[in-house]
Write an enzyme that holds these catalytic residues in place. Structure first.
Site, PDB file in Angstrom:
ATOM      1  CG  ASP A 152      10.236   6.082 -13.191  1.00  0.00           C
ATOM      2  OD1 ASP A 152      10.186   6.520 -14.352  1.00  0.00           O
ATOM      3  OD2 ASP A 152      11.296   5.731 -12.639  1.00  0.00           O
ATOM      4  CG  ASN A 194       7.408  -0.537 -12.694  1.00  0.00           C
ATOM      5  OD1 ASN A 194       8.128  -0.353 -13.672  1.00  0.00           O
ATOM      6  ND2 ASN A 194       7.314   0.329 -11.694  1.00  0.00           N
ATOM      7  CD  GLU A 195       6.484  -3.975  -9.477  1.00  0.00           C
ATOM      8  OE1 GLU A 195       5.432  -3.368  -9.185  1.00  0.00           O
ATOM      9  OE2 GLU A 195       7.547  -3.378  -9.667  1.00  0.00           O
ATOM     10  CG  ASP A 230       8.120 -11.637   2.979  1.00  0.00           C
ATOM     11  OD1 ASP A 230       7.623 -12.337   3.876  1.00  0.00           O
ATOM     12  OD2 ASP A 230       8.949 -10.737   3.198  1.00  0.00           O
ATOM     13  CB  ALA A 253      10.683  -0.731 -10.002  1.00  0.00           C
ATOM     14  CE1 TYR A 254       9.342  -5.186  -3.174  1.00  0.00           C
ATOM     15  CE2 TYR A 254       7.156  -5.452  -4.109  1.00  0.00           C
ATOM     16  CZ  TYR A 254       8.020  -5.589  -3.055  1.00  0.00           C
ATOM     17  OH  TYR A 254       7.554  -6.116  -1.881  1.00  0.00           O
ATOM     18  CG  ASN A 255      13.402  -7.658 -10.763  1.00  0.00           C
ATOM     19  OD1 ASN A 255      13.311  -8.855 -10.569  1.00  0.00           O
ATOM     20  ND2 ASN A 255      14.413  -7.117 -11.458  1.00  0.00           N
TER      21      ASN A 255
HETATM   22  P1  NAP Z   1       6.246   4.747  -4.678  1.00  0.00           P
HETATM   23  O1  NAP Z   1       6.276   3.816  -3.523  1.00  0.00           O
HETATM   24  O2  NAP Z   1       5.863   6.162  -4.500  1.00  0.00           O
HETATM   25  O3  NAP Z   1       7.669   4.775  -5.435  1.00  0.00           O
HETATM   26  C1  NAP Z   1       8.522   3.738  -5.613  1.00  0.00           C
HETATM   27  C2  NAP Z   1       9.861   4.224  -6.204  1.00  0.00           C
HETATM   28  O4  NAP Z   1      10.140   3.399  -7.342  1.00  0.00           O
HETATM   29  C3  NAP Z   1       9.867   5.675  -6.704  1.00  0.00           C
HETATM   30  O5  NAP Z   1      11.111   6.247  -6.402  1.00  0.00           O
HETATM   31  C4  NAP Z   1       9.683   5.493  -8.203  1.00  0.00           C
HETATM   32  O6  NAP Z   1      10.244   6.556  -8.956  1.00  0.00           O
HETATM   33  C5  NAP Z   1      10.475   4.238  -8.436  1.00  0.00           C
HETATM   34  N1  NAP Z   1      10.160   3.513  -9.671  1.00  0.00           N
HETATM   35  C6  NAP Z   1       8.942   3.237 -10.213  1.00  0.00           C
HETATM   36  N2  NAP Z   1       9.067   2.548 -11.349  1.00  0.00           N
HETATM   37  C7  NAP Z   1      10.412   2.376 -11.559  1.00  0.00           C
HETATM   38  C8  NAP Z   1      11.179   1.723 -12.564  1.00  0.00           C
HETATM   39  N3  NAP Z   1      10.597   1.094 -13.594  1.00  0.00           N
HETATM   40  N4  NAP Z   1      12.529   1.729 -12.446  1.00  0.00           N
HETATM   41  C9  NAP Z   1      13.134   2.344 -11.418  1.00  0.00           C
HETATM   42  N5  NAP Z   1      12.462   2.960 -10.418  1.00  0.00           N
HETATM   43  C10 NAP Z   1      11.111   2.978 -10.497  1.00  0.00           C
HETATM   44  O7  NAP Z   1       5.261   4.097  -5.752  1.00  0.00           O
HETATM   45  P2  NAP Z   1       4.956   4.541  -7.231  1.00  0.00           P
HETATM   46  O8  NAP Z   1       5.689   5.794  -7.565  1.00  0.00           O
HETATM   47  O9  NAP Z   1       3.477   4.480  -7.406  1.00  0.00           O
HETATM   48  O10 NAP Z   1       5.613   3.316  -8.012  1.00  0.00           O
HETATM   49  C11 NAP Z   1       5.093   2.019  -7.901  1.00  0.00           C
HETATM   50  C12 NAP Z   1       6.266   1.087  -7.896  1.00  0.00           C
HETATM   51  O11 NAP Z   1       6.959   1.149  -6.664  1.00  0.00           O
HETATM   52  C13 NAP Z   1       5.921  -0.369  -8.015  1.00  0.00           C
HETATM   53  O12 NAP Z   1       5.636  -0.741  -9.338  1.00  0.00           O
HETATM   54  C14 NAP Z   1       7.173  -1.018  -7.449  1.00  0.00           C
HETATM   55  O13 NAP Z   1       8.103  -1.317  -8.478  1.00  0.00           O
HETATM   56  C15 NAP Z   1       7.798   0.039  -6.586  1.00  0.00           C
HETATM   57  N6  NAP Z   1       7.969  -0.474  -5.225  1.00  0.00           N
HETATM   58  C16 NAP Z   1       9.225  -0.761  -4.815  1.00  0.00           C
HETATM   59  C17 NAP Z   1       9.443  -1.325  -3.575  1.00  0.00           C
HETATM   60  C18 NAP Z   1      10.840  -1.663  -3.170  1.00  0.00           C
HETATM   61  O14 NAP Z   1      11.743  -1.388  -3.971  1.00  0.00           O
HETATM   62  N7  NAP Z   1      11.058  -2.264  -2.035  1.00  0.00           N
HETATM   63  C19 NAP Z   1       8.362  -1.577  -2.710  1.00  0.00           C
HETATM   64  C20 NAP Z   1       7.088  -1.264  -3.162  1.00  0.00           C
HETATM   65  C21 NAP Z   1       6.898  -0.712  -4.440  1.00  0.00           C
HETATM   66  P3  NAP Z   1       9.632   8.054  -8.971  1.00  0.00           P
HETATM   67  O15 NAP Z   1      10.139   8.713  -7.725  1.00  0.00           O
HETATM   68  O16 NAP Z   1      10.219   8.644 -10.202  1.00  0.00           O
HETATM   69  O17 NAP Z   1       8.139   7.921  -8.989  1.00  0.00           O
END
Ligand code: NAP
Ligand code: MN
Length: 267
Positions: free
Chosen positions: A51, A124-125, A153, A165-167
């Site tokens: 993703d 995403n967000e 926060d 994802a983050y949401n």
């Molecule tokens: P990353 O920190 O390397 O990965 C974040 C994780 O979120 C990865 O496992 C990614 O999947 C997964 N992901 C991304 N978009 C998704 C979606 N629409 N639905 C379900 N899972 C999803 O960062 P990145 O790969 O560049 O992705 C950026 C995203 O990370 C941000 O948009 C945010 O949503 C997410 N994030 C989440 C948190 C949290 O949950 N606490 C904190 C910071 C950021 P893949 O392994 O397939 O890449």
């Protein structure tokens, strides 16, 4: 035979690189040309990776209107339908034109600072956060109606396709990817009686405008994080979030895929 052009976006990881040759060897004899650089007259954007790679491809192509087709070699894959098991079947469907196309709506952020107004879009967000692990304070209005002052926060403003994802981690709901509208989810709100707090996430219609405004002493504090990429705007006054109809197109081979994917990956 009409040549079809594919823009290739690939994560430089061993599993992604390992299937690239397989894909190229299948598509080229069928009349496809694979371009490693983005061509705006191409027929498809093919994304091999997770993703994260998908998000990167959408931003790098500046929200290309060419349909995206995703092959998942990452850990989750909420944008990337095909995996190693379904790859050959789906490549055949791509060649035959046997697929559906759906639309994923983006959210826009209009960032007003004392010197300039900037515009950003997310897949995403967006998240509004404090850079120094301090509490961030802001006021939240919807459609010009002041709702509350919030401290904590920060806040996530998520698209339906970003809802998993983050949401989701922050306690928001899962929204079906192609719904219209967006969701706001607070991040660790302060819960003492001194502060107001949102009782839950809110799902808003596409037409709603959400405004986050900062008191003067917060103006250099908050960050705006767009799909995981942070920016620090100095003199920040307010950020208005809305859905303008800007969208990306995604190819889907199996129309029930979302539910199978949810069952496989989240439940
Ligand atoms: P990353 O920190 O390397 O990965 C974040 C994780 O979120 C990865 O496992 C990614 O999947 C997964 N992901 C991304 N978009 C998704 C979606 N629409 N639905 C379900 N899972 C999803 O960062 P990145 O790969 O560049 O992705 C950026 C995203 O990370 C941000 O948009 C945010 O949503 C997410 N994030 C989440 C948190 C949290 O949950 N606490 C904190 C910071 C950021 P893949 O392994 O397939 O890449
Ligand atoms: Mn990632």
């Amino acid at each position: 035979m009409m040549t079809k052009i594919i823009n290739l976006f690939i994560k430089p990881s061993p599993p992604a690189l390992a299937i690239r040759d397989h894909i190229v060897n299948y598509l080229v004899p069928q009349g496809f040309r694979i371009s490693p650089v983005y061509l705006d007259h191409a027929d498809y954007n093919l994304v091999i990776g997770g993703d994260g790679t998908f998000l990167h491809a959408v931003h790098k192509s500046q929200f290309s209107t060419i349909p995206f087709c995703g092959i998942n070699t990452g850990t989750l894959g909420f944008f990337q339908e095909s995996d190693l098991d379904s790859l050959d079947k789906n490549l055949k469907k791509l060649v035959e034109g046997d697929y559906h196309m759906d639309e994923l709506l983006l959210v826009e952020a209009e960032v007003e600072t004392s010197s300039w107004t900037y515009r950003r879009w997310c897949v995403n967000e967006f998240s509004v956060q404090s850079p120094k692990r301090k509490t961030v304070h802001f006021s939240l209005s919807v459609d010009q109606v002041p709702l509350l002052h919030l401290a904590g926060d920060g806040l996530i403003v998520s698209t339906p396709s970003g809802s998993t994802a983050y949401n989701l981690s922050a306690g928001g709901a899962i929204l079906y990817q192609t719904l219209k509208g967006y969701q706001i989810t607070p991040l660790n709100q302060l819960r003492s009686k001194t502060y107001e707090a949102l009782p839950s996430s809110i799902v808003l219609p596409s037409s709603a405008e959400t405004e986050v405004s900062f008191p003067p002493d917060e103006k250099d504090k908050a960050l705006l994080v767009t799909d995981g990429v942070e920016e620090h705007f100095l003199g920040l006054k307010k950020i208005t979030f809305r859905q303008t109809g800007k969208k990306i197109h995604r190819i889907l081979f199996n129309s029930n895929w979302y539910w199978y994917n949810l069952k496989d990956k989240l439940i």
